[in-house]
Design an enzyme around this catalytic site. Structure first.
Site, PDB file in Angstrom:
ATOM      1  N   ASP A   5       0.841  -1.200   0.000  1.00  0.00           N
ATOM      2  CA  ASP A   5       0.000   0.000   0.000  1.00  0.00           C
ATOM      3  C   ASP A   5       0.879   1.254   0.000  1.00  0.00           C
ATOM      4  OD1 ASP A   5      -2.421   1.307  -0.035  1.00  0.00           O
ATOM      5  OD2 ASP A   5      -2.733   1.217   2.125  1.00  0.00           O
ATOM      6  N   GLU A  15       2.668   5.013  -4.173  1.00  0.00           N
ATOM      7  CA  GLU A  15       2.584   5.879  -5.395  1.00  0.00           C
ATOM      8  C   GLU A  15       3.830   6.750  -5.614  1.00  0.00           C
ATOM      9  OE1 GLU A  15       0.116   5.452  -3.099  1.00  0.00           O
ATOM     10  OE2 GLU A  15      -0.872   4.040  -4.444  1.00  0.00           O
ATOM     11  N   ASP A  26      -8.977   2.837  -2.654  1.00  0.00           N
ATOM     12  CA  ASP A  26      -9.867   3.306  -1.586  1.00  0.00           C
ATOM     13  C   ASP A  26     -11.180   3.825  -2.149  1.00  0.00           C
ATOM     14  OD1 ASP A  26      -7.774   2.587  -0.026  1.00  0.00           O
ATOM     15  OD2 ASP A  26      -7.091   4.623   0.372  1.00  0.00           O
TER      16      ASP A  26
END
Ligand SMILES: *[C@@H]1O[C@H](CO)[C@@H](O)[C@H](O)[C@H]1NC(C)=O
Ligand SMILES: *[C@@H]1O[C@H](CO)[C@@H](O)[C@H](O)[C@H]1NC(C)=O
Ligand SMILES: *[C@@H]1O[C@H](CO)[C@@H](O)[C@H](O)[C@H]1NC(C)=O
Length: 973
Positions: A479, A482, A652
């Site tokens: 997670d 990015e 999400d």
């Protein structure tokens, strides 16, 4: 059953119990309203010096410099109007194509400085792939994406290939056009627009036919089609699924399906920079903020072929372990290992299959990777739980975050060997001055692994191997990659001695945070939820929200965004993309573009590859943890080629009907992007779900390859057993999913060999029917199963089309009735809550296995065959079987099925042994009641014939040696 009336004194958990048949256990402790009371105090001993005060990153440090996106700037200069392009000279042909020199006609320096001289290379790499590459002659200031990082496709044969693509060009200004020889169509043409090639801005355009049908260009939450008017910003971003905004992954590829000639082609731009693509009525404009222009054209001509050509070029997806097709349960808010164990038990009590339990950041010691909280997840208890899970053939997957905690050197008890080892291995990103780049994420100030540094892989692998000895996980969830940071720039460089700093969490939400329709189905509960929310609103807002509020600035130019020679203005390039973060600063909620890698590469050039890097490293680390077994990874950020190592979930999303709707186009896009193992957070992540939405979504999610329910901290519980009706709907649909696991696994195997995904758009399977082009409310699982889910609240019917009729026949999965539908007819189907419409396509054989609680147990059950005959009375199918986990498959079995003229033949080949017998055969579409039914020479008198369906059971004794140990003939006449 909907929520019943409750009084204001009811607590949330008992309120839930009112909608739940027999809730197994007492109320789960609800997280309290602020991060500081619920989490800091419970981790007191780990970080005792910090319990009295919670320090957060200063608000100012979370706000970037306001950028005015070029797209919305009325004063923005149109590069096509001011630039003149290049002229072509020195053209030479080669064995496989041609090359030449492009010279700048006249400088325009619009969003950077023009390169004067470029080289053009055109290469026919294979009969289905053409490469057009344009790069500056002088590469000093150019980032050239290395093959070692992102596969650079090359020539497959040195002899000139026979291609359906013709490359033509104009000399001055230079333009090129790609024509399909067999139809004469123009597929791509830059004619009429100049090529713009500057140090921070490359732009090219192609004309498109009116009424085009373009798909791809991700990652974003959007319908399946990129229709005229769509602006796609491609820049990896940690943002909770804003519709149409740039999110976690970057996939610069599109498929252009041309219905008038019934052909398709694909275009892939191999470039790691921030990009923007504008789709218009008759054109497409592509903007790259650096690097080189390296384009690949795929001939198709079917859309299926375009996808397989593209995916096999970037890297075929890995074969998933069989167990990963089982059901996954997760949430943020499994506060203790006891609570986690309770959830696992609840699934068993309610007889809902649970294959894998997950933990979000709750398990970590102060949110540090590779640690467990000593109080909430004490190792002895946690290990005992994992042992029990494994003994029951279940699995465990933890989250691993991208950023690594930077301990405070002033605090002697702040010990974190993972950081020390990484520092010693020189594995972290730097500031331009060579100091450590320090951002902030959940644990406080953090550093970031540098996947281009030579020592990083070994450090990461060792961390995984060591941790696995304590916490025997089965896969990894990546997670925040990015890569995310909660402040702009190296905000911790001066302040890391103040660690730990934590962002506050806000939990819960007002009644308006429930799905559409909740105010009607649960009207009496609204005042209660609003009263709860009242207390929550008195907690401080997370500091990070400041960066996501949109600005109403009237700035018309970007004063910071000046041109600069050389590599340019790294932090504030002259062309501002429409980055979906407050202020649009490229460093907003992310590591800054000027963070520097070991080889000198700046993050500006490879930002979009950070998630790709950690995925690669984790895949190789898992090969050390589990030698010879297939790694299972689910990553949030992705790039072309990520599918070689990872699966992906949709990020999400929110507990809203809209996100269930969009999940279908998300899944179909990721099939095109080469990551077929895809699913979204079923029942919704952000906000509260409700019984109706969760019921529908648990049923839809069961047909996606990756099936996981996951939820936000502080939202109401949403495990499928929370509501009796959801539990029932889930058991019903899981019985189907687990029954067709052999079919599903065969599809995933085929995806790993061909690149064509398991989940399919109707337009891929029926490419000559234009009316199916943008169907995004139905999809196919393989060629044989059509799913038509309910995607809206308060309805008990659904509309769907049945492609291919009248030539095709579609049978209801449950009743085996053939559907009565006309061509293109939008058929209304009954869909009461708890029922999802599933249809089987005539002409296909679906191999099944009797479902059990886990996939391991299901694999030990007897086999079955569902044979759905087409109008001619024929059907075919395939089954692939192996041990479900070996990295290198040594033994496998393929069984082909053919049904024709009243006989079904099985043709097994391969070395993998299957011991389980064949238990049942069901044949759909048998026109009249047979008088003789036989398996081989053995007559079967005990058969049923209802609804044109022939069904035989209890065949086990006839296939004792295993269902596929020898060819079989099953006949009826
Ligand atoms: C660093 O700490 C100082 C002193 O506490 C504070 O004024 C400043 O805002 C902090 N900087 C950041 C980025 O939080
Ligand atoms: C797309 O970009 C154009 C500018 O080229 C702008 O006018 C339009 O509003 C944008 N569309 C959306 C949906 O943001
Ligand atoms: C429920 O909420 C929707 C959307 O906010 C609104 O349009 C509708 O009027 C509401 N219905 C009732 C009965 O309150």
């Amino acid at each position: 059953m909907l929520f019943s009336k409750t009084t204001a004194a009811t607590t949330i958990t008992t309120l839930l119990a009112a909608g739940c048949a027999a809730r197994a256990s007492a109320a789960r402790p609800r997280p309290t309203s602020t991060f500081s009371t619920s989490v800091i105090s419970s981790t007191a001993s780990a970080t005792s010096s910090a319990t009295s005060e919670v320090v957060s990153v200063a608000q100012w440090a979370t706000i970037g410099v306001t950028q005015y996106p070029n797209l919305f700037d009325p004063n923005a200069v149109n590069a096509n109007e001011v630039c003149s392009g290049y002229s072509l000279s020195g053209l030479q042909t080669t064995e496989t194509g041609l090359f030449g020199r492009l010279s700048l006609l006249k400088a325009c320096n619009v969003y950077g400085y023009d390169f004067d001289e470029l080289t053009l290379f055109v290469e026919y790499q294979s009969s289905d792939r053409l490469n057009v590459q344009i790069q500056p002659v002088d590469l000093t200031d150019v980032y050239v994406l290395p093959d070692s990082l992102v596969t650079k496709p090359g020539v497959e044969t040195l002899t000139l290939v026979d291609s359906d693509l013709v490359f033509t060009y104009t000399i001055s200004p230079f333009s090129f056009t790609i024509i399909r020889k067999s139809t004469g169509e123009i597929l791509f043409s830059t004619a009429g627009n100049p090529l713009v090639y500057e140090n921070q801005f490359i732009q090219f355009n192609t004309s498109l036919p009116k009424g085009h049908f373009i798909t791809g260009l991700g990652e974003s939450i959007h319908g399946i089609q990129q229709e005229p008017g769509a602006n796609k910003t491609l820049y990896a971003n940690d943002a909770g699924d804003p519709i149409d905004g740039n999110i976690y992954g970057v996939h610069p590829v599109y498929v252009d399906q041309r219905y008038d000639t019934n052909t398709s082609h694909g275009v892939y731009v191999r470039n790691s920079h921030a990009q923007e693509v504008l789709v218009r009525d008759e054109s497409l404009t592509w903007r790259l903020l650096g690097g080189t222009l390296d384009m690949y054209f795929f001939t198709g001509p079917t859309v299926k072929e375009v996808i397989t050509q593209y995916v096999s070029t970037i890297g075929l997806p890995n074969l998933i372990p069989y167990w990963s097709l089982g059901y996954h349960q997760c949430r943020w808010g499994y506060h203790t290992s006891d609570m986690l164990g309770e959830v696992v038990e609840n699934f068993r009590k309610f007889d809902i299959p649970l294959e894998t339990i997950w933990t979000d950041i709750d398990y970590m010691d102060s949110y540090k990777d590779f640690t467990t909280d000593p109080h909430r997840y004490p190792l002895d208890k946690f290990q005992a739980l994992l042992d029990t899970l494994h003994a029951n053939h279940q699995h465990y997957i933890p989250i691993v975050d991208a950023a690594i905690y930077h301990p405070s050197p002033l605090n002697k008890s702040d010990i974190y060997p993972v950081f020390d080892d990484g520092l010693a291995a020189d594995a972290f990103l730097k500031n331009p001055d060579g100091s450590l780049y320090i951002g902030a994420v959940w644990p406080g100030y953090t550093v970031y692994p540098d996947w281009l540094a030579p020592g990083t892989q070994d450090w990461w692998s060792k961390a995984m191997v060591d941790w696995h000895k304590n916490v025997p996980f089965d896969g990894i969830w990546l997670d925040m990659n990015e890569v995310s940071s909660f402040c702009v720039g190296s905000c911790g460089s001066q302040n890391y001695t103040q660690n730990p700093v934590h962002p506050p969490f806000n939990v819960g939400g007002p009644a308006t945070s429930f799905p559409l329709g909740f105010n009607i189905t649960n009207s009496t509960d609204i005042p209660y939820y609003n009263s709860i929310w009242y207390t929550y609103t008195h907690t401080p807002e997370p500091s990070t929200t400041a960066t996501t509020t949109s600005t109403s600035t009237t700035v018309s130019t970007n004063p910071m965004n000046t041109k600069a020679p050389g590599k340019g203005n790294i932090n504030y390039p002259p062309y501002a993309i429409n980055h979906q973060q407050g202020n649009h600063d490229l460093a907003g909620h992310a590591v800054s573009p000027n963070a520097t890698h070991a080889d000198g590469t700046v993050e500006y050039d490879v930002h979009n590859l950070w998630g790709y890097g950690i995925t690669n490293a984790t895949y190789h680390a898992l090969l050390e943890v589990f030698p010879d077994k297939r790694p299972f990874i689910v990553s949030r950020s992705s790039f072309p080629g990520s599918g070689k190592w990872t699966s992906h979930w949709g990020g999400d999303n929110s507990a809203d009907w809209a996100y269930m709707y969009f999940s279908i186009s998300q899944a179909l896009s990721f099939g095109v992007f080469g990551i077929p193992m895809f699913g979204v957070d079923v029942c919704g992540f952000n906000g509260n779900t409700d019984m109706e939405l969760c019921n529908r979504w648990m049923q839809l999610g069961a047909f996606f390859p990756f099936y996981r329910n996951h939820n936000y901290l502080g939202a109401i519980d949403q495990e499928p057993y929370v509501w009796a009706s959801v539990a029932e709907a889930t058991r019903t649909v899981m019985a189907i999913r687990y029954e067709i696991l052999p079919y599903y696994y065969t599809l995933m195997y085929e995806a790993s060999k061909t690149g064509f995904p398991a989940l399919r758009a109707l337009s891929w399977e029926f490419p000559d029917d234009k009316s199916l082009a943008s169907v995004e409310t139905q999809f196919l699982v393989g060629e044989a199963i059509l799913v038509t889910p309910v995607l809206a609240p308060l309805v008990d019917y659904v509309k769907g089309v049945f492609p291919g009729v009248p030539d095709e026949v579609w049978y209801d999965y449950y009743t085996h009735e053939p559907v009565r539908a006309g061509p293109g007819e939008n058929v209304t189907l009954a869909a009461p809550l708890g029922h999802i419409n599933v249809h089987i396509r005539g002409g296909y054989v679906i191999p099944t296995q009797k479902p059990a609680y886990t996939t391991t147990e299901s694999r030990k059950n007897e086999w079955g065959l569902t044979v759905a005959l087409d109008k001619a009375g024929s059907a075919k199918g395939t089954l692939y079987v192996d041990d479900g986990e070996s990295l290198v498959v040594k033994e496998s079995l393929v069984v082909d099925f053919v049904a024709t003229h009243g006989s079904l033949y099985t043709f097994p080949r391969g070395t993998y042994t299957v011991c389980q017998p064949l238990g049942s055969i069901t044949v759909l579409g048998v026109e009249s009641k047979p008088s003789v039914v036989a398996l081989g020479e053995t007559k079967i008198s005990n058969f049923t014939y209802i609804n044109n369906t022939l069904s035989v059971q209890n065949l086990e004794s006839l296939t004792n040696a295993g269902a596929w140990s020898a060819p079989l003939v099953f006949s009826w006449e």
